[in-house]
Write a protein that holds these residues in place. Structure first.
Motif, PDB file in Angstrom:
ATOM      1  N   THR A  72       0.831  -1.207   0.000  1.00  0.00           N
ATOM      2  CA  THR A  72       0.000   0.000   0.000  1.00  0.00           C
ATOM      3  C   THR A  72       0.868   1.260   0.000  1.00  0.00           C
ATOM      4  O   THR A  72       0.638   2.191  -0.784  1.00  0.00           O
ATOM      5  N   ASP A  85      -6.014   0.525  -4.158  1.00  0.00           N
ATOM      6  CA  ASP A  85      -5.670  -0.472  -3.140  1.00  0.00           C
ATOM      7  C   ASP A  85      -6.870  -1.404  -2.991  1.00  0.00           C
ATOM      8  O   ASP A  85      -7.968  -0.941  -2.649  1.00  0.00           O
ATOM      9  N   ASP A 117      -7.821  -3.554  -0.847  1.00  0.00           N
ATOM     10  CA  ASP A 117      -8.475  -3.608   0.470  1.00  0.00           C
ATOM     11  C   ASP A 117      -9.361  -2.384   0.700  1.00  0.00           C
ATOM     12  O   ASP A 117     -10.454  -2.500   1.267  1.00  0.00           O
TER      13      ASP A 117
END
Ligand SMILES: Nc1ncnc2c1ncn2[C@@H]1O[C@H](COP(=O)(O)OP(=O)(O)O)[C@@H](O)[C@H]1O
Ligand SMILES: O=C(O)C1=C[C@@H](OP(=O)(O)O)[C@@H](O)[C@H](O)C1
Ligand SMILES: [Mg+2]
Length: 211
Positions: free
Chosen positions: A48, A64, A66
């Motif tokens: 990240t 990203d 997530d």
């Protein structure tokens, strides 16, 4: 719903995200850069952190997985997994990877378990460049313990204690990261900025060799 398709549309817009004063030679090289740079590696290896910096340097969008999943699921990963289990999370993650395989001019920081989706991974990898960020178990353990997002984004993967879980999962996943990547970088000994410089040098070297 997070707008992956909006990013895709944006990427088709000519000139968008192009850095300002580039020489013709540099523009020639960058036109040969892969459309998608994908970061993989275990939790805490810096995907990240590095992805965000790399996107800025290349003038690519940053995504990203997530963060996208948390928006889509309307929940933190920890709460979602507690309520629905890992399999449900993996299903959503696989669907997102399939969508991202159509997006260009983007740096994608994946979650550490995205490498488990072998077919979707290969599609994401096609036409892209995959960087594997590596670190030893002790470094990973220290980073995860110190990172405040661990509590909400990194629920336990097993019933083992954290140290043992890292060693076991690293051993299981290392062959997948090795087979599913184009470049390995040791993140334990380099700052995020140094890693970005190294990846950039690799891209420049590879595109020069292709010309
Ligand atoms: N190269 C690095 N050196 C030292 N610390 C790092 C490095 N890369 C990331 N970190 C730190 O490690 C933690 C996890 O980083 P993160 O980018 O979230 O990793 P990942 O996305 O791979 O799980 C964060 O606290 C981050 O600041
Ligand atoms: O290793 C894994 O299976 C996971 C890694 C996490 O992402 P990071 O690798 O960014 O921590 C997140 O996707 C989820 O907790 C699952
Ligand atoms: Mg991450």
């Amino acid at each position: 719903m997070y707008g992956v398709m909006e990013i895709e549309e944006n990427m088709e817009e000519p000139g968008l995200h192009q850095p300002g004063a580039e020489s013709v030679a540099r523009a020639d090289l960058t036109s040969r850069w892969p459309g998608r740079i994908v970061l993989t590696g275990f939790r805490g290896t810096g995907k990240t952190t590095v992805g965000r910096l790399l996107a800025r340097m290349l003038g690519y969008a940053f995504l990203d997985t997530d963060q996208v999943l948390e928006e889509r699921l309307g929940s933190t990963i920890a709460a979602f997994v507690q309520a629905n289990g890992w399999e449900a999370f993996r299903r959503a993650e696989r669907e997102l990877l399939e969508e991202l395989a159509r997006v260009r001019r983007v740096v994608v920081a994946t979650g550490g378990g995205a490498i488990l989706h072998r077919d979707a991974w290969e599609r994401l990898r096609q036409g892209g460049f995959v960087v594997w960020l590596q670190a030893d178990g002790a470094t990973i353990g220290r980073r995860l313990a110190a990172d405040p997002v661990s509590a909400v984004q990194r629920p336990p993967l097993s019933s083992e204690d954290p140290e043992r879980e890292i060693e076991e999962q690293l051993a299981l996943r290392t062959p997948l990261y090795a087979a599913g990547s184009d470049l390995a970088v040791d993140s334990a000994r380099l700052t995020p900025e140094a890693i970005v410089t190294l990846i950039h040098e690799q891209l420049v070297g590879r595109s020069a060799r292709c010309s």
